[in-house]
Design an enzyme around this catalytic site. Structure first.
Site, PDB file in Angstrom:
ATOM      1  N   CYS A  75      42.484  28.816  67.824  1.00  0.00           N
ATOM      2  CA  CYS A  75      42.837  27.508  68.362  1.00  0.00           C
ATOM      3  C   CYS A  75      41.628  26.590  68.719  1.00  0.00           C
ATOM      4  CB  CYS A  75      43.739  28.098  69.503  1.00  0.00           C
ATOM      5  SG  CYS A  75      44.728  26.624  70.151  1.00  0.00           S
ATOM      6  N   CYS A  95      54.299  29.172  69.171  1.00  0.00           N
ATOM      7  CA  CYS A  95      53.642  28.058  69.628  1.00  0.00           C
ATOM      8  C   CYS A  95      54.290  26.837  70.106  1.00  0.00           C
ATOM      9  CB  CYS A  95      52.279  27.871  68.915  1.00  0.00           C
ATOM     10  SG  CYS A  95      51.449  26.460  69.672  1.00  0.00           S
ATOM     11  N   ASP A 121      39.368  28.923  81.208  1.00  0.00           N
ATOM     12  CA  ASP A 121      38.120  28.248  80.564  1.00  0.00           C
ATOM     13  C   ASP A 121      38.743  27.084  79.565  1.00  0.00           C
ATOM     14  OD1 ASP A 121      38.398  29.655  78.385  1.00  0.00           O
ATOM     15  OD2 ASP A 121      36.475  29.784  77.841  1.00  0.00           O
ATOM     16  N   GLU A 151      27.795  34.815  81.305  1.00  0.00           N
ATOM     17  CA  GLU A 151      28.598  33.851  81.656  1.00  0.00           C
ATOM     18  C   GLU A 151      27.999  32.687  82.222  1.00  0.00           C
ATOM     19  OE1 GLU A 151      31.851  33.747  80.853  1.00  0.00           O
ATOM     20  OE2 GLU A 151      31.771  35.920  80.240  1.00  0.00           O
ATOM     21  N   TYR A 176      36.795  30.893  87.364  1.00  0.00           N
ATOM     22  CA  TYR A 176      36.520  31.404  85.935  1.00  0.00           C
ATOM     23  C   TYR A 176      35.592  32.540  85.902  1.00  0.00           C
ATOM     24  CZ  TYR A 176      34.867  32.233  81.404  1.00  0.00           C
ATOM     25  OH  TYR A 176      34.370  33.126  80.398  1.00  0.00           O
ATOM     26  N   CYS A 208      47.233  31.961  62.642  1.00  0.00           N
ATOM     27  CA  CYS A 208      47.262  32.349  64.180  1.00  0.00           C
ATOM     28  C   CYS A 208      48.543  33.163  64.319  1.00  0.00           C
ATOM     29  CB  CYS A 208      47.732  31.034  64.858  1.00  0.00           C
ATOM     30  SG  CYS A 208      48.015  31.222  66.545  1.00  0.00           S
ATOM     31  N   CYS A 259      45.965  27.097  62.288  1.00  0.00           N
ATOM     32  CA  CYS A 259      47.500  27.584  62.658  1.00  0.00           C
ATOM     33  C   CYS A 259      48.074  28.524  61.738  1.00  0.00           C
ATOM     34  CB  CYS A 259      48.078  26.388  62.798  1.00  0.00           C
ATOM     35  SG  CYS A 259      47.646  25.286  64.218  1.00  0.00           S
TER      36      CYS A 259
END
Length: 333
Positions: free
Chosen positions: A196, A212, A142, A41, A124, A206, A203
DNA sequence: TACCCGTGGAT
DNA sequence: TATCCAAGGGT
C-alpha cells in the site's frame, strides 16, 4: 461489493501475509529490546529504512545501552546523528536515557501512558515500543498505517486534521488485538512499505484487496487526501569564515532552532553590510519548510568569540550540518 | 492549528 | 529540475 473485515479477520490476514512476505531481517528486528526499539523508532521518524541502517549500527556500537547514552558527551551524540536531520531527535534521545536512568533505574516502564512521557516519544512511538519490545498490545498510527487505513476504510479528509486523526486512532484501537502484537504491528508497516505504497500501490497482490473500500470505489490513487501545500520561502543567510593558524572557527548552534546542538560557521543575521567583504563562496540548501540561499564571507578574529577553533582533523569528530560540512570540505585547506 | 525541525531517495 | 515523501514530536 463487500464491507470491511472485522478486526479478527483483518488481523489474521495481515499476520499470515507478513509471515511470508514481511521484512524479518532488519537490524532492529534481531533481539529487540526496549532500548534498541526506541533508538530505531526515533531514527526512523521521517527517515527511510535504508538511510537509518548504518546510523543504527554505529549508534548501538557506541551507545549499547541507556547508561552509555546517558553518560555520553553531547558532541559525541550529535556526531553520531550527523546527516540524519531533525537533530532534536538525538538530543531528546539522550534526555530520554537520562530520564529513564533517574526515574526508572534504567528500566523502561511497561505502560503506554508512562512510555509516552519519555522525551521525544509520542503516541506512535509508545505503541511501537510496546508492540516490538514487549510483544504486547500497542496501537500505532504512522505514515504507513495512515495510508493503509485511509484507503481500506475509504476515509476522506486530510489525515493531519484532528477529525481524521481521531478516526485513524479509533480504527487503530479497534483493530489492534492482544495476540501476535509484534507481528501485527510489523505487518502494518510492511504492508505500507511494500504493498500500500504512496505511489503505484500493488493492489493486484494485496491480501486486503477484496474488502478494501478505496479499491472498490477506484479511489486508491486519491486517498489519503493530499494536504494542500504552500510555497516555501527562500531565506538569505550569511555565514562567517574565520581562519587562523590552519584552524577554523566554529560555534555551537543554540536550541531551539535549526541545526541545534551542531557546530557551525557563525551566522550573521544582520541585514546591513557595513563594508565590502571578501566572499569565500556560496551554497544553497533546501529544508522541509524553506530554502536557504547562503554566502560565506571572510572575517578576522575579534575579542569576544564564544566558539572554538578547530583543526581539520578535529572536525571529523564533531557533528556539523551537512551543507556546512560540504562547504568546509571544499574551502578549508 | 500551524509551524518548526533535515536530509536524501525516488520519480 | 521539481516534487513528493520517508516507522513523528514539540510547541
Amino acid at each position: 461489493m463487500t464491507g470491511v473485515l472485522q478486526p479478527q479477520s483483518f488481523h489474521q490476514i495481515l499476520v499470515d501475509w507478513a509471515d511470508t512476505h514481511g521484512r524479518h531481517d532488519l537490524p532492529w528486528q534481531q533481539r529487540p529490546t526496549p532500548y534498541s526499539v526506541h533508538v530505531s523508532e526515533i531514527m526512523l521518524q521521517q527517515t527511510q529504512v535504508a538511510t537509518v541502517i548504518p546510523y543504527f549500527e554505529r549508534w548501538m556500537a557506541s551507545f549499547p545501552d541507556l547508561q552509555a547514552l546517558a553518560h555520553a558527551t553531547e558532541d559525541h551524540v550529535m556526531h553520531h546523528w550527523q546527516g540524519l536531520g531533525y537533530y532534536s531527535r538525538a538530543r531528546n534521545l539522550q534526555k530520554a536515557a537520562q530520564y529513564l536512568l533517574e526515574q526508572f533505574s534504567a528500566h523502561y516502564p511497561r505502560t503506554l501512558k508512562q512510555i509516552e512521557m519519555i522525551p521525544g516519544v509520542g503516541r506512535y512511538t509508545a505503541g511501537a515500543i510496546v508492540s516490538f519490545a514487549y510483544n504486547e498490545r500497542g496501537p500505532i498510527v504512522d505514515g504507513n498505517v495512515r495510508r493503509l487505513f485511509c484507503r481500506y476504510f475509504a476515509i476522506d479528509g486530510v489525515p493531519s486534521t484532528s477529525a481524521v486523526s481521531r478516526k485513524l486512532w479509533d480504527y487503530a484501537e479497534q483493530y489492534t488485538l492482544d495476540t501476535h502484537c509484534r507481528a501485527y504491528a510489523q505487518s502494518l508497516l510492511d504492508m505500507g512499505a511494500t504493498i500500500c505504497t504512496a505511489k503505484n500501490p500493488a493492489c493486484t497482490i494485496c491480501p486486503l484487496q477484496t474488502s478494501c473500500q478505496a479499491y472498490q470505489q477506484q479511489r486508491v490513487e486519491q486517498l489519503p487526501t493530499p494536504k494542500p501545500k504552500k510555497q516555501q520561502p527562500t531565506k538569505a543567510g550569511r555565514f562567517i569564515w574565520i581562519e587562523q593558524d590552519q584552524q577554523l572557527y566554529l560555534e555551537k548552534r543554540p536550541a531551539p532552532g535549526i541545526w541545534a546542538g551542531l557546530w557551525c560557521l557563525p551566522q550573521d543575521d544582520s541585514t546591513q553590510v557595513l563594508e565590502p567583504q571578501i566572499q569565500i563562496g556560496t551554497f544553497k540548501h533546501v529544508f522541509s519548510h524553506y530554502k536557504l540561499d547562503a554566502e560565506v564571507v571572510q572575517a578576522s578574529p575579534s575579542e569576544d568569540l564564544k566558539g572554538q577553533f578547530f583543526s581539520r582533523s578535529q572536525l571529523d569528530n564533531l557533528g556539523l550540518p551537512t551543507p556546512i560540512r560540504a562547504f568546509i570540505s571544499r574551502h578549508f585547506n
